[in-house]
Motif scaffolding. Structure first.
Motif, PDB file in Angstrom:
ATOM      1  N   GLU A   1       0.804  -1.225   0.000  1.00 20.24           N
ATOM      2  CA  GLU A   1       0.000   0.000   0.000  1.00 20.24           C
ATOM      3  C   GLU A   1       0.838   1.278   0.000  1.00 20.24           C
ATOM      4  N   MET A   2       0.328   2.292  -0.684  1.00 14.75           N
ATOM      5  CA  MET A   2       1.018   3.569  -0.816  1.00 14.75           C
ATOM      6  C   MET A   2       1.218   4.261   0.538  1.00 14.75           C
ATOM      7  N   ALA A   3       0.117   4.430   1.291  1.00 11.30           N
ATOM      8  CA  ALA A   3       0.200   5.188   2.543  1.00 11.30           C
ATOM      9  C   ALA A   3       1.069   4.461   3.569  1.00 11.30           C
ATOM     10  N   ARG A   4       0.921   3.135   3.595  1.00 12.22           N
ATOM     11  CA  ARG A   4       1.689   2.332   4.545  1.00 12.22           C
ATOM     12  C   ARG A   4       3.174   2.461   4.230  1.00 12.22           C
TER      13      ARG A   4
ATOM     14  N   ARG B   1      -0.073  15.432  -0.187  1.00 13.04           N
ATOM     15  CA  ARG B   1       1.148  14.905   0.398  1.00 13.04           C
ATOM     16  C   ARG B   1       1.732  13.791  -0.472  1.00 13.04           C
ATOM     17  N   MET B   2       0.848  12.937  -1.015  1.00  8.23           N
ATOM     18  CA  MET B   2       1.290  11.815  -1.844  1.00  8.23           C
ATOM     19  C   MET B   2       1.463  12.248  -3.300  1.00  8.23           C
TER      20      MET B   2
ATOM     21  N   ASP C   1      -5.150   7.611  -4.660  1.00  9.90           N
ATOM     22  CA  ASP C   1      -5.194   6.155  -4.676  1.00  9.90           C
ATOM     23  C   ASP C   1      -6.587   5.708  -4.243  1.00  9.90           C
TER      24      ASP C   1
END
Lengths: 316, 331
Positions: free
Chosen positions: A207-210, B243-244, B248
Motif C-alpha cells: 500500500e502507498m500510505a503504509r 502529500r502523496m 489512490d
C-alpha cells in the motif's frame, strides 16, 4: 405508514435483485462451450484490473471457443473469500479455473478439491508453494513471470548507479505472498552482487500510505540512504512522496515493480529510476490459452514462463 | 423565549459536565505526560529520533488523521459512529485526482468538487440516520462500501498521479498540512465548548429524548454533525492527496478504526455525551509517535500492531480510572 414504506422498499429491492440475477443465470444454462473461470486477487488493484481487461478482450475475440467468468476478491488479504469463490466456480460447473492465488499456501486445498471434481486448474501470477503442493500430492501448472528474475533486473539496473557499500533499503510486499517474497529475494540478489549494504527491509503491505510511513521512518533512521527498492509501484509512489517531504528527492533512487500508469510520468521525470513490466494484460490470456489447450488434449501439465521486462525512462 | 430557556438548560447541562479548572488542566496533562514518556523511550531506543526532520515528518503524517479525528469526536459525542470516513476520504481524493488528471481542471475547482463529494456523503449518512432512525453503525457501514466502490468507479481502479500541481498545498517542510490541522482542532474545540451548537451536541449525546422533550429538534443537530464529519474528511483527503501527489482509490483503508482509536484514547466516550477535540488530537499524536518510533527501531509490522493495540486498551483503562477517582469523592 412507516411500516408500509419498509415493506415497499424491501419488495422493490427484492425485485431489483431478482431482475439482475435472472438473465445472467439463464445465459449460463444455455451454453455448451467450456466455461473458464478466472479467479483473481483484488480487483481494486490496478494490476488485476488490467489483467481482467486483457482477459475480456481475448474472450471477445474468441467468444465462440469458451465462456468467461471473471471474479475477484475485495481486498488482497481476503483469502477466505477467494476460497469460497473457487468452491462457487466448481459448483457452477466451470471446466477450468485460472487462479491468481491471494495466498500461496491456503488456496491449495481448495484447488485440490476442484481438481478432484474434474476441473482443470491453472495457477497464474503468484506461484503455489512447492512444499504444500507436494504434501497434497498435486501438481498444478504455473503460467507466469519469474518475479525474482524481474526484481533482479531492476536491482541490477540500480546497481549500475551505486557504489559498493552504499546503504539501501527494501520495501517488501505482504509477507505471506510468494511473489512478494520472490521480489524481495531478487532485490537482495542484485544488491548483494553489487556489494550494497541493505540497512533495512520492512513490509509496506503493497500500500502507498503504509509504505510512505515506513519509508519516512527509514529515512530518519538512516541518513546516508542511497536507494529504495519497492516491491510494487504503489509503494514506490509512497516512497517518492516520503523522500520529497524529507527534501531528499535528489539523493535517493527509487525502484518500483508492475509498471502501473501512475508511474509513467515519474519515470520520465526521473522521480522513479525503473520499474518492471510483467504484462498483466497478457498474463490471464496465457493462462486461459493454456487451459483451453489442456481441456482439448489433457496433456501432462508443465510450467510456462511469461516475459518480464525492465522499464526505464529510455525504454518508455 | 422558549429557545433561550432551552439554551440555558443545555448550557447548564454542559456546565455541570465541565470539570473544574485544575481537573481540566489535569486532563490534558495526563495525555501530554503519556506522550512525553513515549518520546523519551523512543529518543533513547532509536537514533535520530529527536531531530527536526523527524518531528516535521510525524507532524505532516498526522494531519489527515487529526482532521478526521475531529469530525469523529463530534460524531461519537452524539453517541453515533462513522465507519465510512476511510472510504469517503478515498472517494473525495479520487474526485480530486480525476478532476485534475482526466479533465484537466484547475486546482481550486477540483478541490471544490472534492469537498462537495465529502459533504454529499456526510449528508447522505445524516439524512438516512435521522429520517429512518437507523443506527449510524449500519448506515455508515453501508456508506463504507458505497464510497469505496464509487472511488474505484471514479478512478477506474487506477492510481492517479497528479504531481506537483497538487503538491504545492503540502509545501516543502512548510508544515502547511499540520498548521491546517491545528487550526481545525482549535476551531473544533471552540465550537464544541463555546457555541450553542456545541452544547446541543453534548446534550443530544447525553439524552436525546430529553432534548426532544425540551422542544429542540435533535435531527438537524445530528444531520449537521454527519455533514461536518464528511466535510472534514474531504479536507483530510485534499491534504493526503497533496502529500502523496497521487490519488489512490485504496487510500484510507482502516482509517475509521485509527480515528476511532485516537478519539477513544483521548477519553471520548463511545456512549456519547462526553469528549474533547484537543484530547483526540493528543490521541492521534500518541498513536503516530508510537508507529513512527517502532518503525524507526525496525520493529516488524505484526509486533507493531500488537503493541499499538495494547496501548489503546491501556489508555482507555487509565482514562476510566482517572474519571472514577474524580467521581468518587462527590457522590
Amino acid at each position: 405508514m412507516r411500516k408500509h414504506n419498509g415493506i415497499a422498499i424491501s419488495v422493490f429491492i427484492f425485485c431489483a435483485a431478482t431482475l439482475l440475477v435472472l438473465p445472467t443465470g439463464c445465459k449460463k444454462r444455455q451454453s455448451a462451450r467450456p466455461r473458464i473461470a478466472l479467479v483473481m486477487k483484488s480487483l481494486a488493484n490496478e494490476f488485476f484490473k488490467t489483467m481482467e481487461d486483457g482477459a475480456r478482450a481475448h474472450h471477445k475475440q474468441h467468444a465462440g471457443q469458451y465462456d468467461l467468468i471473471a471474479v475477484g476478491i475485495k481486498d488482497e488479504l481476503d483469502v477466505a473469500q477467494q476460497i469460497k469463490l473457487v468452491e462457487q466456480m466448481v459448483a457452477q460447473g466451470a471446466g477450468a479455473i485460472v487462479i491468481a492465488p491471494a495466498d500461496s499456501k491456503a488456496l491449495v486445498p481448495a484447488c485440490k478439491r476442484a481438481m478432484d471434481a474434474g476441473v482443470v486448474v491453472i495457477n497464474i501470477d503468484n506461484k503455489f508453494d512447492e512444499a504444500v503442493l507436494a504434501d497434497k500430492q498435486v501438481s498444478i501448472p504455473f503460467v507466469g513471470p519469474d518475479n525474482r528474475k524481474g526484481a533482479r533486473l531492476a536491482g541490477e539496473h540500480l546497481a549500475g548507479k551505486l557504489k559498493a557499500g552504499d546503504e539501501v533499503a527494501i520495501i517488501e510486499g505482504a509477507p505471506n505472498t510468494f511473489n512478494g517474497i520472490q521480489r524481495k529475494l531478487g532485490f537482495e540478489d542484485a544488491m548483494k552482487a553489487a556489494g550494497a549494504n541493505i540497512v533495512s527491509s520492512q513490509s509496506g503491505y503493497w500500500e502507498m500510505a503504509r509504505a510512505n510511513q515506513v519509508v519516512s521512518a527509514i529515512l530518519t533512521e538512516h541518513l546516508n540512504l542511497k536507494a529504495l527498492l519497492c516491491a510494487n509501484d504503489s509503494m514506490a509512489l509512497g516512497a517518492v512522496a516520503a523522500t520529497k517531504a524529507a527534501g531528499k528527492s535528489d539523493a535517493i533512487l527509487i525502484v518500483g515493480f508492475d509498471n502501473i500508469s501512475a508511474v509513467q510520468e515519474l519515470l520520465k521525470e526521473g522521480g522513479i529510476l525503473c520499474t518492471v513490466d510483467q504484462h498483466a494484460d497478457k498474463l490471464a490470456v496465457y493462462g486461459i490459452e493454456y487451459a483451453l489447450e489442456m481441456l482439448a488434449k489433457e496433456g501432462a501439465p508443465a510450467d510456462k514462463e511469461t516475459p518480464v521486462d525492465l522499464i526505464t525512462a529510455e525504454t518508455l | 423565549m422558549a429557545t433561550t430557556e432551552n439554551e440555558r438548560r443545555a448550557t447548564s447541562i454542559e456546565r455541570r459536565r465541565l470539570p473544574s479548572m485544575p481537573a481540566f488542566v489535569a486532563d490534558y496533562l495526563g495525555m501530554a505526560l503519556a506522550l512525553a514518556v513515549l518520546l523519551v523511550i523512543f529518543g533513547l531506543a532509536a537514533g535520530n529520533f529527536f531531530t527536526l526532520t523527524n518531528f516535521r515528518t510525524i507532524a505532516n503524517q498526522v494531519s489527515d488523521t487529526t482532521i478526521v479525528a475531529v469530525g469523529m469526536t463530534f460524531v461519537l459525542i452524539i453517541a453515533g459512529i462513522d465507519l465510512s470516513v476511510g472510504s469517503v476520504m478515498a472517494l473525495a481524493g479520487a474526485v480530486l485526482g480525476t478532476c485534475m488528471v482526466r479533465f484537466g481542471l484547475p486546482l481550486p475547482i477540483a478541490i471544490a468538487a472534492c469537498l462537495a463529494a465529502g459533504i454529499v456523503c456526510g449528508l447522505a449518512n445524516g439524512l438516512v440516520v435521522t429520517r429512518w432512525r437507523l443506527p449510524p453503525f449500519i448506515v455508515t457501514l453501508g456508506m463504507l462500501e458505497i464510497a469505496r466502490g464509487a472511488a474505484h468507479l471514479v478512478t477506474d481502479s487506477q492510481t492517479k498521479y497528479i504531481g506537483s500541481a497538487v503538491g504545492v498545498i503540502a509545501g516543502r517542510g512548510l508544515l502547511i498540512p499540520f498548521i491546517v490541522a491545528v487550526i481545525i482542532v482549535i476551531l473544533g474545540q471552540l465550537v464544541l465548548s463555546r457555541t450553542v451548537f456545541g452544547r446541543y451536541i453534548v446534550a443530544v449525546g447525553t439524552n436525546e429524548e430529553a432534548v426532544r422533550l425540551s422542544g429542540i429538534d435533535p435531527r438537524p443537530i445530528k444531520l449537521g454533525v454527519f455533514v461536518l464529519c464528511g466535510f472534514l474528511t474531504a479536507i483530510a483527503a485534499v491534504i493526503s492527496t497533496a502529500r502523496m501527489e497521487a490519488a489512490d482509490p485504496n487510500a484510507g483503508a482502516g482509517l475509521e478504526l485509527r480515528a476511532i482509536a485516537a478519539v477513544v484514547i483521548g477519553g471520548t466516550s463511545l456512549m456519547g455525551g462526553r469528549g474533547s477535540v484537543v484530547s483526540s488530537f493528543f490521541g492521534v499524536l500518541i498513536i503516530a509517535v508510537l508507529e513512527a518510533g517502532l518503525s524507526q527501531m525496525g520493529v516488524g509490522e505484526p509486533t507493531k500492531r500488537v503493541i499499538t493495540g495494547c496501548v489503546i486498551i491501556a489508555a482507555v483503562i487509565l482514562d476510566q480510572y482517572r474519571h472514577r477517582i474524580r467521581k468518587t469523592p462527590k457522590p
